[in-house]
Scaffold this motif. Structure first.
Motif, PDB file in Angstrom:
ATOM      1  N   UNK A 128     -25.138  80.410 -12.759  1.00 43.61           N
ATOM      2  CA  UNK A 128     -24.736  80.338 -13.325  1.00 43.61           C
ATOM      3  C   UNK A 128     -24.075  78.274 -13.948  1.00 43.61           C
TER       4      UNK A 128
ATOM      5  N   UNK B   2     -25.573  81.697 -22.987  1.00 44.12           N
ATOM      6  CA  UNK B   2     -26.142  81.820 -21.898  1.00 44.12           C
ATOM      7  C   UNK B   2     -25.642  82.974 -21.281  1.00 44.12           C
ATOM      8  N   UNK B   3     -26.330  83.590 -20.917  1.00 41.84           N
ATOM      9  CA  UNK B   3     -26.320  84.891 -19.794  1.00 41.84           C
ATOM     10  C   UNK B   3     -26.080  84.293 -18.540  1.00 41.84           C
ATOM     11  N   UNK B   4     -24.322  84.792 -17.666  1.00 41.74           N
ATOM     12  CA  UNK B   4     -24.257  84.095 -17.248  1.00 41.74           C
ATOM     13  C   UNK B   4     -24.967  85.372 -15.898  1.00 41.74           C
ATOM     14  N   UNK B   5     -25.985  85.080 -14.925  1.00 43.64           N
ATOM     15  CA  UNK B   5     -25.828  85.673 -13.292  1.00 43.64           C
ATOM     16  C   UNK B   5     -25.249  86.014 -12.127  1.00 43.64           C
ATOM     17  N   UNK B   6     -24.146  85.074 -12.265  1.00 40.05           N
ATOM     18  CA  UNK B   6     -23.162  84.510 -10.950  1.00 40.05           C
ATOM     19  C   UNK B   6     -21.561  84.262 -10.759  1.00 40.05           C
ATOM     20  N   UNK B   7     -21.023  84.095  -9.982  1.00 43.55           N
ATOM     21  CA  UNK B   7     -19.521  83.147  -9.982  1.00 43.55           C
ATOM     22  C   UNK B   7     -19.637  82.369 -11.232  1.00 43.55           C
ATOM     23  N   UNK B   8     -18.596  81.988 -12.038  1.00 44.89           N
ATOM     24  CA  UNK B   8     -18.679  80.694 -12.408  1.00 44.89           C
ATOM     25  C   UNK B   8     -18.023  79.347 -12.197  1.00 44.89           C
ATOM     26  N   UNK B   9     -18.058  78.523 -12.522  1.00 39.55           N
ATOM     27  CA  UNK B   9     -16.690  77.416 -12.051  1.00 39.55           C
ATOM     28  C   UNK B   9     -15.646  77.289 -12.596  1.00 39.55           C
ATOM     29  N   UNK B  10     -14.701  78.042 -11.453  1.00 37.70           N
ATOM     30  CA  UNK B  10     -13.404  77.813 -12.174  1.00 37.70           C
ATOM     31  C   UNK B  10     -12.419  77.035 -11.040  1.00 37.70           C
TER      32      UNK B  10
ATOM     33  N   UNK C  35     -35.346  89.852 -10.127  1.00 38.32           N
ATOM     34  CA  UNK C  35     -34.462  90.252  -9.424  1.00 38.32           C
ATOM     35  C   UNK C  35     -33.910  91.658  -9.774  1.00 38.32           C
TER      36      UNK C  35
ATOM     37  N   UNK D 175     -22.635  77.117 -18.161  1.00 33.04           N
ATOM     38  CA  UNK D 175     -21.971  78.055 -19.055  1.00 33.04           C
ATOM     39  C   UNK D 175     -20.659  77.261 -19.132  1.00 33.04           C
TER      40      UNK D 175
ATOM     41  N   UNK E 135     -12.909  78.211  -5.520  1.00 31.65           N
ATOM     42  CA  UNK E 135     -14.103  79.843  -5.253  1.00 31.65           C
ATOM     43  C   UNK E 135     -15.071  78.907  -5.445  1.00 31.65           C
TER      44      UNK E 135
END
Lengths: 540, 337, 150
Positions: free
Chosen positions: B82, B63-71, B105, B288, B75
């Motif tokens: 994403x 996937x192309x991620x376009x925002x903050x990941x889940x980590x 976008x 993601x 956060x």
């Protein structure tokens, strides 16, 4: 008369993109891969040649090889078949590529780059193309097409910026990867990719540093960290039974300014008392195989899990590197997993379970450090970074292939007091590439890099002029290797550093001696700084 | 050049439609053979194309991620741009398909040089969105010709579409929007040098074809009135597989029909397949979560590796000299002794 | 439009023509400095240069503007002549708008062209220095490696 002459010369050739002829300029192309590297890796058609030669010494049945290779990949990759089929040429991607923006060469538009491949796909793999030929957008596969592919697939850094804007998510990185795989089949590789791959395959890292050299560099860094802090800092190598295996890009222990980031890691690990080891066998996190073919990527990447298993660690921690993390995040587990011999990563200091790395068992150092800071496990003195006015360059792969955006920013806000973002459409998922990734970061290719890096440099100049920024931080080894050259040309006066370099500066360590210099040996500015009340409110 | 060829091709189709009905054989071809053939080609072609994509595996999780990941839990994740869950992916795909999120976008309006930038790109998003929604509405409205009695929701759509209540017959907004959007997309293809540079015959052909269909449809509704009752009778008979040839069908209608059939038959072979492809795009339709869950590659195969044992053997003496621990300590000792 | 603006417009257009077909539109029209750094650099610095050529030739403004232009064109696959030819484009632009080029301006344009050539050379030299630096850095790794060989 003379006026007219000038006029004629100024007109560019009115070409059609379907004309595959390209000229290779010295300074704006990559040298071919040396035969010894292809031979060592067992790859096809090793020979002596250069792109400027008229005869590329392709194998006699090269056309058959390319078409068979395309056919195989169309079957194996949905992305490839789909991206060959569904582009409507709306042009939304056109002005998103830094190579197009910097070079003004229309074949560098992502859509045009893909059309170089699509035209062959249409001609040989679709009904309409086979019947109608060029009317259906098809092109004959000729040697000129191969040369064109070589030129343009090695002018793409697989940064995926275009795929953010594509309404169908067409990812030029996928197409470039396929293009490079096909070129690999007939031995048309560049040396700056193949030499690191061959080195890494043999010794464990791109630079070809052998185990004793690796140990020397690591020891040297540990000594230097000890000198700076007055503590006895050590870095264990190939130690069995450690809790964590730490993997970083090899540039961290062999190039500057990466080296200061390594000092930062070592100091952090010492301060928190992490039970870890580095490995001389898996001494490379980066993966140049990724820039040639999926198979080479897998062959290099395999070492990390193999080594983790051999050393009996519980989980793996990864350093600051861009494409390394694309591979670790999106490919490693699929290619070389399952990592069922490891445990779900848990921070031994905060108890945080890294759920997002449950299967791969590999955690990014920024995730790890952000968690430490958030739980108050680190004592930080951000004034030690007051001589820097900092901006942050999102490295392409962690941004667009992972989404690691806020962790490094959180850390930077904790370790520095003067942080300024670049303009919105040049950061986070819209970040501009350094223009040297994916194997293009070599000196003979400097002009292409300078063009490709122009949009990024342009944004850096903006924050330099507006806020006096003098340090660009990033979490990518290629950025750290190539941006200094780029900025020296475009925006002199801005240095490049890693996030953990600033962590190392700010980290207040138990029993350390008073610091008078930063990790670079530059005097600290804290004494000359105004009281904190005067600080600009830049962290809002 | 390709623009001219495609215009000529579409004009030829129009002429064939207008003139074809004059002879008995031509009418048979236009009202019987062409519609069924086109429909068959469309169905079969569409399925084959989609199945070909679907059968091709997705070996890697890209996937192309376009925002903050889940980590880390504290956060804030960009749950749509994403996504880490099925619902997030669903929302992302919905935004992509219904609102053309990625095209949008482009268009953050911004101040630069003291003036607001509303670039070309904003119009691309607007033009594309307007075109696709208007087309959908018009397609749905056409159902009234194929279903008897006309479903209430189709009537409702018509009322909605004609809410301006201008003219008789009532003006449909969708018709206006479709024509305007098509005209804009065509204008853009000619005017924007970068887009012109990459445009192929098929790009112009699709636009001209759609434009011809829209224009013929609008002509029939507002200007050269056709006998709607006989059109409906014909459509119903087609749908019931008992086609009747009606003398009342005008040449304009036959031209419209031929153009639509051409579009249907051409679609599976063209870029217009993007309507099916978008659902399968692996940079958009995957969560993601590749570190949380292992993605399986069905054709994963073993590769040649440089194993630790081989490595240790090659560098044995240097490892010993540098004091780096060996796998088998005893073996190491044996060597040094 | 004032004569000066007309001249500037023509000068920019002439300069844009040195880029490949299909680029001039985008470079000329897209005003976002971050989406279109090349076009932005051209526009901003040609404007400054024209002001100074028509005005006082303040070196503090001329030098950086010329540098920004030449620095960019030095890496864009232009021959040396093509890279600095844009300076002479002004002569034609003035001629087209006013019908004649005043001698004083012609002299200034010639001077600017010579400056541009100097600047071009120094940029190219810098590129070679940067290359050499990178090669040296690489050679250091190699030397280290070989030095350690038993």
């Amino acid at each position: 008369m003379q006026e007219k002459l000038i006029q004629i010369e100024q007109e560019p050739p009115r070409g059609d993109w379907r004309d595959p002829h390209v000229e290779f300029h010295k300074g704006a192309m990559c040298y071919s891969a040396a035969a010894k590297n292809l031979t060592y890796l067992g790859l096809p058609n090793p020979r002596t040649w250069q792109p400027t030669d008229s005869n590329w010494k392709l194998p006699p049945d090269w056309k058959k090889i390319i078409l068979a290779g395309m056919k195989e990949r169309l079957k194996k990759y949905r992305s490839f078949r789909l991206f060959m089929d569904i582009c409507v040429r709306c042009g939304a991607c056109a002005d998103k590529c830094q190579f197009y923006l910097g070079s003004a060469d229309p074949k560098n538009m992502p859509v045009a780059r893909a059309e170089l491949m699509r035209s062959i796909y249409r001609r040989y793999f679709t009904l309409t193309g086979r019947i109608f030929g060029s009317l259906a957008g098809g092109r004959e596969l000729t040697e000129d097409v191969i040369k064109e592919w070589y030129s343009y697939y090695y002018q793409c850094t697989e940064c995926r910026r275009c795929s953010v804007y594509c309404p169908y998510g067409i990812d030029t990185a996928e197409i470039t990867m396929m293009g490079r795989e096909l070129l690999t089949l007939i031995g048309c590789n560049i040396n700056w990719v193949m030499e690191p791959v061959a080195n890494c395959y043999r010794t464990g890292n791109h630079l070809g540093i052998q185990p004793h050299g690796f140990k020397d560099s690591i020891d040297f860094a540990a000594n230097e960290a000890s000198e700076i802090t007055g503590l006895k800092i050590e870095a264990p190598i190939n130690r069995k039974g450690a809790e964590v295996l730490f993997v970083m890009p090899s540039a961290d222990y062999f190039a500057t300014p990466h080296y200061y980031t390594l000092l930062g890691y070592l100091m952090l690990f010492h301060q928190i008392g992490l039970d870890y080891t580095v490995s001389a066998y898996a001494s490379e996190g980066g993966n140049f195989g990724f820039f040639a073919s999926h198979e080479l990527m897998k062959r290099l990447n395999a070492k990390i899990y193999d080594e983790a298993k051999r050393l009996g660690v519980k989980w793996i921690l990864g350093g600051e590197c861009g494409h390394m993390w694309r591979v670790l995040h999106q490919y490693m587990d699929t290619m070389n997993g399952p990592a069922d011999f490891l445990e779900v990563p848990v921070s031994p200091f905060t108890g945080t379970v890294f759920e997002n790395a449950r299967s791969t068992k590999m955690v990014h150092i920024c995730e790890f450090t952000a968690d430490l800071i958030h739980h108050g496990k680190l004592k930080l003195d951000p004034s030690r970074n007051d001589h820097w006015r900092v901006t942050y360059h999102d490295s392409c792969n962690p941004a667009r292939g992972m989404g690691l955006l806020e962790e490094p920013r959180y850390i930077l806000h904790q370790v520095s007091r003067r942080f300024h973002e670049m303009p919105e459409n040049t950061i986070r998922e819209q970040t501009f590439c350094c223009g040297s990734g994916a194997g293009l970061g070599t000196d003979e290719n400097l002009e292409v890099r300078l063009r490709g890096g122009f949009p990024r440099a342009n944004a850096v100049r903006y924050v330099k002029q507006k806020h006096g920024v003098n340090l660009l931080t990033c979490i990518c080894a290629i950025d750290k290797a190539t941006l200094p050259t780029l900025l020296e040309y475009w925006v002199p006066g801005v240095e490049v550093g890693g996030v953990h370099e600033l962590v190392g500066n700010a980290l207040v360590m138990t029993g350390e001696k008073e610091r008078t210099t930063d990790l670079r040996g530059e005097p600290l500015a804290s004494a000359a700084l105004p009281a904190s009340g005067e600080m600009e409110a830049v962290h809002a | 050049m390709s623009a001219l060829y495609s215009l000529l091709a579409v004009l030829a189709l129009v002429a064939a439609g207008l003139e074809g009905g004059r002879t008995g054989a031509g009418r048979d071809a236009l009202t019987l053979i062409v519609p069924y053939a086109a429909f068959t080609i469309f169905l079969a072609g569409f399925c084959v194309r989609v199945l070909r994509w679907a059968w091709a595996p997705v070996p890697f999780h890209i996937p192309t991620t376009c925002g903050q990941q889940k980590s880390l839990p504290w956060i804030r994740q960009a749950k749509v741009d994403n996504p880490s869950s099925k619902w997030g992916v669903l929302a992302r795909m919905a935004a992509e398909i219904l609102l053309f999120r990625s095209l949008f976008r482009n268009n953050r309006a911004r101040m630069a040089e003291k003036r607001l930038i509303l670039g070309e790109s904003k119009f691309l998003w607007l033009g594309a969105l307007a075109f696709h929604w208007a087309l959908l509405l018009i397609l749905l409205r056409h159902l009234r010709l194929f279903i008897q009695p006309v479903p209430a929701w189709v009537n409702g759509l018509e009322r909605l579409d004609g809410f301006l209540q201008i003219g008789a017959p009532q003006l449909y907004i969708s018709d206006v929007i479709l024509l305007a959007a098509l005209a804009y997309l065509l204008y853009r293809r000619f005017r924007d040098p970068a887009v012109r540079y990459i445009s192929l015959f098929t790009d112009y052909f699709a636009l001209f074809l759609l434009l011809a269909i829209a224009v013929s449809g609008v002509l029939m509704r507002y200007f050269v009135r056709v006998d709607v009752l006989s059109v409906k009778q014909f459509a119903l008979s087609l749908a019931a597989f008992r086609p009747v040839d009606l003398r009342a069908l005008s040449p304009l209608f036959l031209a419209h029909l031929l153009l639509v059939c051409t579009l249907a038959a051409y679609l599976p072979f063209s870029k217009l397949m993007h309507m099916g492809g978008i659902f399968l795009s692996p940079t958009r339709n995957l969560a993601n979560d590749s570190r949380r869950k292992r993605h399986i590659n069905p054709w994963n195969y073993p590769v040649k590796k440089h194993t630790y044992a081989e490595w240790e053997e090659e560098f044995h003496d240097k490892l010993v000299a540098a004091g780096i621990p060996l796998e088998d300590e005893d073996a190491g000792k044996a060597h040094t002794d | 439009m004032s004569a000066e603006q007309a001249i500037l417009q023509r000068w920019i257009e002439r300069t844009l023509k040195s880029y490949p077909d299909g680029m001039a539109g985008f470079l000329g029209e897209e005003r976002d400095p971050f989406r279109n750094p090349v076009g932005h650099t051209l526009r901003e610095n040609l404007t400054t240069l024209l002001q100074e050529l028509m005005g006082t030739m303040d070196q503090k403004r001329v030098a950086p503007a010329l540098d920004a232009l030449v620095r960019m064109r030095a890496v864009q696959n232009f021959s040396p002549a093509e890279a600095v030819r844009f300076v002479f484009g002004l002569r034609q632009a003035v001629f087209e708008v006013s019908g004649a080029v005043p001698d004083s301006l012609a002299t200034r344009i010639d001077e600017l062209a010579l400056m541009a050539f100097d600047q071009y050379m120094s940029c190219r030299e810098q590129i070679f220095e940067l290359r050499a630096k990178e090669i040296r850095r690489r050679a250091q790794y190699a030397a280290f490696e070989e030095g350690e060989e038993p």
